[in-house]
Design a protein around this motif. Structure first.
Motif, PDB file in Angstrom:
ATOM      1  N   SER A  23      -0.189   7.420   1.436  1.00  0.00           N
ATOM      2  CA  SER A  23      -1.175   7.975   1.875  1.00  0.00           C
ATOM      3  C   SER A  23      -1.907   6.809   2.215  1.00  0.00           C
ATOM      4  N   ARG A  24      -2.549   5.572   1.409  1.00  0.00           N
ATOM      5  CA  ARG A  24      -3.312   4.909   2.037  1.00  0.00           C
ATOM      6  C   ARG A  24      -3.049   4.392   3.084  1.00  0.00           C
ATOM      7  N   LYS A  25      -1.461   4.154   3.873  1.00  0.00           N
ATOM      8  CA  LYS A  25      -1.924   3.222   4.889  1.00  0.00           C
ATOM      9  C   LYS A  25      -1.754   4.174   6.180  1.00  0.00           C
TER      10      LYS A  25
ATOM     11  N   LYS B 158       0.656  -0.839  -0.284  1.00  0.00           N
ATOM     12  CA  LYS B 158      -0.610   0.143   0.191  1.00  0.00           C
ATOM     13  C   LYS B 158       1.230   1.150  -0.064  1.00  0.00           C
TER      14      LYS B 158
ATOM     15  N   GLN C 149      -4.371   6.335   6.026  1.00  0.00           N
ATOM     16  CA  GLN C 149      -5.425   6.494   5.557  1.00  0.00           C
ATOM     17  C   GLN C 149      -6.213   5.322   6.837  1.00  0.00           C
TER      18      GLN C 149
END
Length: 329
Positions: free
Chosen positions: A228-230, A225, A232
Protein backbone atom coordinates in the motif's frame (compact mmCIF):
# COMPACT_ATOMS: atom_id res chain seq x y z
CA UNK A 1 22.28 41.41 0.28
CA UNK A 2 23.38 38.10 1.79
CA UNK A 3 26.67 37.80 3.67
CA UNK A 4 29.44 35.70 2.12
CA UNK A 5 29.28 32.16 3.49
CA UNK A 6 27.27 28.93 3.40
CA UNK A 7 23.85 28.32 4.93
CA UNK A 8 23.12 24.60 5.27
CA UNK A 9 19.45 23.62 5.36
CA UNK A 10 18.49 20.06 6.31
CA UNK A 11 14.87 18.89 6.35
CA UNK A 12 14.29 16.15 8.90
CA UNK A 13 11.63 13.60 9.65
CA UNK A 14 12.49 10.99 12.28
CA UNK A 15 16.21 11.21 11.59
CA UNK A 16 17.37 10.98 15.21
CA UNK A 17 19.45 7.84 14.59
CA UNK A 18 21.08 9.32 11.47
CA UNK A 19 22.42 12.50 13.07
CA UNK A 20 25.42 10.91 14.86
CA UNK A 21 26.42 9.34 11.52
CA UNK A 22 26.04 12.46 9.37
CA UNK A 23 26.31 15.74 11.28
CA UNK A 24 29.97 15.38 12.36
CA UNK A 25 30.89 15.01 8.68
CA UNK A 26 28.79 18.06 7.72
CA UNK A 27 30.63 20.22 10.24
CA UNK A 28 34.03 18.82 9.22
CA UNK A 29 33.39 19.69 5.56
CA UNK A 30 32.15 23.16 6.53
CA UNK A 31 35.18 23.83 8.74
CA UNK A 32 37.44 22.84 5.84
CA UNK A 33 35.78 25.16 3.32
CA UNK A 34 37.19 28.36 4.81
CA UNK A 35 33.90 30.29 4.78
CA UNK A 36 31.55 31.35 7.58
CA UNK A 37 28.58 29.01 7.89
CA UNK A 38 25.34 28.26 9.67
CA UNK A 39 23.29 25.07 9.92
CA UNK A 40 19.49 25.14 9.96
CA UNK A 41 17.49 21.96 10.51
CA UNK A 42 13.75 22.08 9.92
CA UNK A 43 11.96 19.25 11.67
CA UNK A 44 8.83 18.08 9.86
CA UNK A 45 6.84 17.08 12.93
CA UNK A 46 9.00 14.07 13.84
CA UNK A 47 7.67 11.44 16.22
CA UNK A 48 11.10 10.35 17.45
CA UNK A 49 13.46 12.40 19.66
CA UNK A 50 15.06 14.37 16.82
CA UNK A 51 14.42 17.83 18.23
CA UNK A 52 15.53 16.95 21.76
CA UNK A 53 18.72 15.31 20.45
CA UNK A 54 19.64 18.33 18.35
CA UNK A 55 19.01 20.86 21.10
CA UNK A 56 21.02 18.86 23.62
CA UNK A 57 23.96 17.91 21.40
CA UNK A 58 24.15 20.67 18.75
CA UNK A 59 23.20 23.99 20.35
CA UNK A 60 24.92 25.80 17.44
CA UNK A 61 22.27 24.47 15.03
CA UNK A 62 19.17 26.57 14.45
CA UNK A 63 16.28 24.14 14.89
CA UNK A 64 12.90 25.04 13.39
CA UNK A 65 9.89 22.81 14.04
CA UNK A 66 6.83 22.37 11.83
CA UNK A 67 3.64 22.04 13.83
CA UNK A 68 2.24 19.61 11.25
CA UNK A 69 3.92 17.29 8.74
CA UNK A 70 4.22 19.26 5.49
CA UNK A 71 6.55 17.31 3.22
CA UNK A 72 9.90 18.06 1.59
CA UNK A 73 9.33 21.27 -0.38
CA UNK A 74 7.56 23.34 2.30
CA UNK A 75 9.97 22.10 4.97
CA UNK A 76 13.18 22.91 3.12
CA UNK A 77 11.75 26.22 1.87
CA UNK A 78 11.07 27.28 5.45
CA UNK A 79 14.72 26.86 6.34
CA UNK A 80 16.05 28.30 3.08
CA UNK A 81 14.14 31.55 3.50
CA UNK A 82 15.88 32.02 6.87
CA UNK A 83 19.37 31.71 5.32
CA UNK A 84 21.70 34.65 5.92
CA UNK A 85 24.60 33.65 3.64
CA UNK A 86 24.98 33.98 -0.13
CA UNK A 87 25.38 30.24 -0.76
CA UNK A 88 22.63 27.82 0.22
CA UNK A 89 23.40 24.15 0.71
CA UNK A 90 20.38 21.83 0.54
CA UNK A 91 21.07 18.48 2.20
CA UNK A 92 19.08 15.40 3.10
CA UNK A 93 19.48 14.03 6.61
CA UNK A 94 20.67 10.63 5.31
CA UNK A 95 23.68 12.00 3.38
CA UNK A 96 27.28 12.04 4.65
CA UNK A 97 29.84 14.46 3.19
CA UNK A 98 33.50 13.80 2.45
CA UNK A 99 35.88 16.27 4.19
CA UNK A 100 36.81 18.14 0.98
CA UNK A 101 33.27 18.22 -0.37
CA UNK A 102 32.91 22.03 -0.66
CA UNK A 103 36.43 22.66 -1.97
CA UNK A 104 35.49 21.84 -5.57
CA UNK A 105 32.00 23.40 -5.54
CA UNK A 106 32.65 26.94 -4.34
CA UNK A 107 34.68 28.11 -7.42
CA UNK A 108 31.63 27.57 -9.67
CA UNK A 109 30.05 30.66 -8.13
CA UNK A 110 32.71 32.90 -9.63
CA UNK A 111 30.50 32.72 -12.73
CA UNK A 112 27.44 34.99 -12.43
CA UNK A 113 25.12 32.67 -14.37
CA UNK A 114 25.66 29.72 -12.02
CA UNK A 115 22.46 28.66 -10.30
CA UNK A 116 23.99 25.72 -8.48
CA UNK A 117 26.17 22.64 -8.46
CA UNK A 118 25.80 19.11 -7.09
CA UNK A 119 28.39 16.49 -6.28
CA UNK A 120 28.72 12.76 -6.84
CA UNK A 121 26.44 10.57 -4.72
CA UNK A 122 27.88 7.17 -3.80
CA UNK A 123 26.70 4.29 -1.66
CA UNK A 124 27.20 4.62 2.06
CA UNK A 125 29.59 1.67 2.38
CA UNK A 126 31.28 1.45 -1.03
CA UNK A 127 32.14 3.54 -4.08
CA UNK A 128 29.20 2.52 -6.25
CA UNK A 129 27.77 5.67 -7.83
CA UNK A 130 24.09 6.27 -7.15
CA UNK A 131 23.76 9.67 -8.85
CA UNK A 132 25.85 11.46 -11.44
CA UNK A 133 24.99 14.31 -13.77
CA UNK A 134 21.41 14.28 -15.07
CA UNK A 135 20.86 13.80 -18.79
CA UNK A 136 18.21 15.93 -20.58
CA UNK A 137 16.08 13.04 -21.81
CA UNK A 138 12.95 14.31 -23.58
CA UNK A 139 11.07 11.95 -25.90
CA UNK A 140 8.61 13.88 -28.04
CA UNK A 141 6.78 15.92 -25.40
CA UNK A 142 7.49 13.52 -22.54
CA UNK A 143 10.14 14.51 -20.00
CA UNK A 144 12.21 11.67 -18.53
CA UNK A 145 13.39 12.54 -15.03
CA UNK A 146 15.80 9.80 -13.93
CA UNK A 147 18.61 9.40 -16.49
CA UNK A 148 22.14 9.79 -15.09
CA UNK A 149 25.27 10.22 -17.17
CA UNK A 150 29.02 10.68 -16.82
CA UNK A 151 31.73 11.51 -19.34
CA UNK A 152 33.58 8.30 -20.21
CA UNK A 153 37.05 9.83 -20.11
CA UNK A 154 38.58 9.89 -16.62
CA UNK A 155 39.55 11.87 -14.69
CA UNK A 156 36.63 14.21 -15.33
CA UNK A 157 38.18 17.67 -15.48
CA UNK A 158 35.71 19.68 -17.57
CA UNK A 159 32.72 21.51 -16.15
CA UNK A 160 29.75 19.15 -16.56
CA UNK A 161 26.23 20.49 -17.06
CA UNK A 162 23.33 18.68 -15.40
CA UNK A 163 19.65 18.88 -16.27
CA UNK A 164 18.82 19.19 -12.61
CA UNK A 165 20.38 19.36 -9.17
CA UNK A 166 19.52 16.57 -6.77
CA UNK A 167 17.41 17.66 -3.81
CA UNK A 168 19.58 15.35 -1.68
CA UNK A 169 22.64 17.61 -1.99
CA UNK A 170 22.95 20.84 -3.93
CA UNK A 171 24.83 24.08 -3.39
CA UNK A 172 22.90 26.97 -4.93
CA UNK A 173 23.05 30.74 -4.99
CA UNK A 174 20.68 31.96 -2.26
CA UNK A 175 19.59 35.06 -4.17
CA UNK A 176 18.55 33.04 -7.21
CA UNK A 177 16.78 30.39 -5.10
CA UNK A 178 14.74 33.10 -3.38
CA UNK A 179 14.01 34.86 -6.69
CA UNK A 180 12.58 31.58 -8.01
CA UNK A 181 10.41 31.29 -4.90
CA UNK A 182 12.14 28.12 -3.77
CA UNK A 183 10.73 24.68 -4.43
CA UNK A 184 7.15 24.65 -5.71
CA UNK A 185 5.14 23.37 -2.77
CA UNK A 186 2.41 21.78 -4.90
CA UNK A 187 4.86 18.89 -5.30
CA UNK A 188 4.65 18.04 -1.59
CA UNK A 189 5.10 15.61 0.02
CA UNK A 190 7.96 14.49 -2.30
CA UNK A 191 9.36 13.78 -5.80
CA UNK A 192 10.14 15.83 -8.92
CA UNK A 193 10.41 19.16 -7.06
CA UNK A 194 14.19 19.25 -7.58
CA UNK A 195 13.86 18.70 -11.34
CA UNK A 196 11.21 21.39 -11.59
CA UNK A 197 13.22 23.97 -9.63
CA UNK A 198 16.28 23.37 -11.81
CA UNK A 199 14.20 23.58 -14.98
CA UNK A 200 12.97 27.02 -13.94
CA UNK A 201 16.59 28.05 -13.41
CA UNK A 202 17.64 26.77 -16.84
CA UNK A 203 14.69 28.50 -18.50
CA UNK A 204 15.87 31.81 -17.04
CA UNK A 205 19.28 31.27 -18.64
CA UNK A 206 21.13 30.05 -15.54
CA UNK A 207 23.35 26.97 -15.43
CA UNK A 208 23.33 23.85 -13.22
CA UNK A 209 26.59 21.91 -12.83
CA UNK A 210 27.79 18.50 -11.66
CA UNK A 211 31.18 18.19 -9.93
CA UNK A 212 32.59 14.67 -9.93
CA UNK A 213 35.32 15.34 -7.34
CA UNK A 214 32.86 16.40 -4.64
CA UNK A 215 31.70 13.15 -3.03
CA UNK A 216 28.91 12.41 -0.59
CA UNK A 217 27.43 9.12 0.55
CA UNK A 218 23.75 8.25 0.75
CA UNK A 219 22.32 5.76 3.21
CA UNK A 220 19.52 3.94 1.43
CA UNK A 221 16.72 2.44 3.49
CA UNK A 222 16.87 -1.30 4.00
CA UNK A 223 13.28 -1.58 5.16
CA UNK A 224 10.76 -3.16 2.81
CA UNK A 225 7.81 -0.87 2.20
CA UNK A 226 4.33 -2.35 2.28
CA UNK A 227 2.43 -2.76 -0.99
CA UNK A 228 0.00 0.00 0.00
CA UNK A 229 2.90 2.35 0.77
CA UNK A 230 4.53 1.58 -2.59
CA UNK A 231 1.25 2.33 -4.39
CA UNK A 232 0.98 5.63 -2.54
CA UNK A 233 4.52 6.59 -3.57
CA UNK A 234 3.84 5.63 -7.19
CA UNK A 235 0.65 7.69 -7.17
CA UNK A 236 2.43 10.81 -5.90
CA UNK A 237 5.33 10.31 -8.30
CA UNK A 238 3.11 10.10 -11.39
CA UNK A 239 0.90 12.97 -10.20
CA UNK A 240 3.99 15.15 -9.85
CA UNK A 241 5.25 14.17 -13.30
CA UNK A 242 1.96 15.44 -14.73
CA UNK A 243 2.39 18.65 -12.70
CA UNK A 244 5.84 19.11 -14.24
CA UNK A 245 4.50 18.81 -17.78
CA UNK A 246 1.50 21.04 -17.12
CA UNK A 247 3.67 23.84 -15.74
CA UNK A 248 6.41 23.77 -18.39
CA UNK A 249 4.95 22.53 -21.68
CA UNK A 250 3.10 24.83 -24.05
CA UNK A 251 -0.69 24.27 -24.18
CA UNK A 252 -0.31 22.54 -27.56
CA UNK A 253 2.47 20.29 -26.26
CA UNK A 254 0.46 19.44 -23.16
CA UNK A 255 -2.48 18.43 -25.37
CA UNK A 256 -0.32 15.84 -27.11
CA UNK A 257 1.10 14.78 -23.76
CA UNK A 258 -2.47 14.30 -22.44
CA UNK A 259 -3.33 12.11 -25.43
CA UNK A 260 -0.29 9.95 -24.73
CA UNK A 261 -1.24 9.90 -21.05
CA UNK A 262 -4.75 8.65 -21.91
CA UNK A 263 -3.36 5.78 -23.96
CA UNK A 264 -0.98 4.83 -21.16
CA UNK A 265 -3.85 5.01 -18.70
CA UNK A 266 -5.80 2.41 -20.69
CA UNK A 267 -2.77 0.12 -20.68
CA UNK A 268 -2.35 0.54 -16.90
CA UNK A 269 -6.02 -0.33 -16.34
CA UNK A 270 -5.58 -3.53 -18.33
CA UNK A 271 -2.57 -4.42 -16.18
CA UNK A 272 -4.46 -3.47 -12.98
CA UNK A 273 -2.11 -0.60 -12.11
CA UNK A 274 -4.81 1.65 -10.71
CA UNK A 275 -2.36 3.99 -8.98
CA UNK A 276 -1.87 5.61 -12.40
CA UNK A 277 -5.58 6.51 -12.57
CA UNK A 278 -5.39 7.86 -9.02
CA UNK A 279 -2.46 10.04 -10.05
CA UNK A 280 -4.49 11.53 -12.92
CA UNK A 281 -7.43 12.17 -10.61
CA UNK A 282 -5.18 13.98 -8.13
CA UNK A 283 -3.79 16.09 -10.95
CA UNK A 284 -7.26 17.05 -12.15
CA UNK A 285 -8.15 18.21 -8.65
CA UNK A 286 -5.04 20.39 -8.50
CA UNK A 287 -4.82 21.61 -12.11
CA UNK A 288 -5.72 25.18 -11.11
CA UNK A 289 -2.72 25.22 -8.76
CA UNK A 290 -0.57 24.14 -11.71
CA UNK A 291 -1.94 27.04 -13.73
CA UNK A 292 -1.01 29.43 -10.90
CA UNK A 293 2.54 28.02 -10.81
CA UNK A 294 2.80 28.38 -14.57
CA UNK A 295 1.63 32.01 -14.49
CA UNK A 296 4.03 32.85 -11.65
CA UNK A 297 6.95 31.61 -13.71
CA UNK A 298 5.76 33.41 -16.83
CA UNK A 299 5.60 36.67 -14.85
CA UNK A 300 9.11 36.11 -13.47
CA UNK A 301 10.49 35.23 -16.91
CA UNK A 302 8.90 38.34 -18.42
CA UNK A 303 10.61 40.52 -15.79
CA UNK A 304 13.92 38.72 -16.40
CA UNK A 305 13.59 39.03 -20.17
CA UNK A 306 14.51 35.36 -20.67
CA UNK A 307 12.24 32.35 -21.13
CA UNK A 308 13.77 29.31 -22.80
CA UNK A 309 11.44 26.47 -23.71
CA UNK A 310 11.98 22.95 -22.41
CA UNK A 311 13.31 21.91 -25.81
CA UNK A 312 15.66 24.89 -25.95
CA UNK A 313 17.05 23.90 -22.54
CA UNK A 314 17.54 20.33 -23.74
CA UNK A 315 19.24 21.46 -26.95
CA UNK A 316 21.49 23.86 -25.05
CA UNK A 317 22.75 21.09 -22.77
CA UNK A 318 23.14 18.60 -25.63
CA UNK A 319 25.13 21.18 -27.59
CA UNK A 320 27.44 21.52 -24.59
CA UNK A 321 27.90 17.73 -24.54
CA UNK A 322 28.53 17.36 -28.28
CA UNK A 323 31.58 15.27 -29.05
CA UNK A 324 31.98 14.02 -25.46
CA UNK A 325 31.62 10.21 -25.07
CA UNK A 326 29.07 9.55 -22.33
CA UNK A 327 28.03 6.64 -20.14
CA UNK A 328 24.35 6.66 -19.11
CA UNK A 329 22.93 4.78 -16.14
Amino acid sequence: MNLKGISVVIPNYNGRNLFPQTLPFVFKALENCGLPFEVIIVDDCSTDESVEFLRQNYPQIQVVVNEVNRGFAPTINRGAFLAKFDLLFLLNSDVKLEPDYFEYLIPYFDQPDTFGVMGRIENWDDDTIQDGAKFPAIHGVKIKTFVNYLPVQKPIEQKVWTMYLSGAEALVRTEKFVLLGGFDEIFAPYYIEDYELSLRAWRLGWVCYYEHKSVCRHKTSSSIKSKSRKRQIQTIYYRNKIFLHKIHLTPQQFFFYAVQLSLECLLRVITLKFYYINAIMLFLKARQECNISRKKFETLAKRAGVSLSVRQVRDKILQNLRGIPLSKF
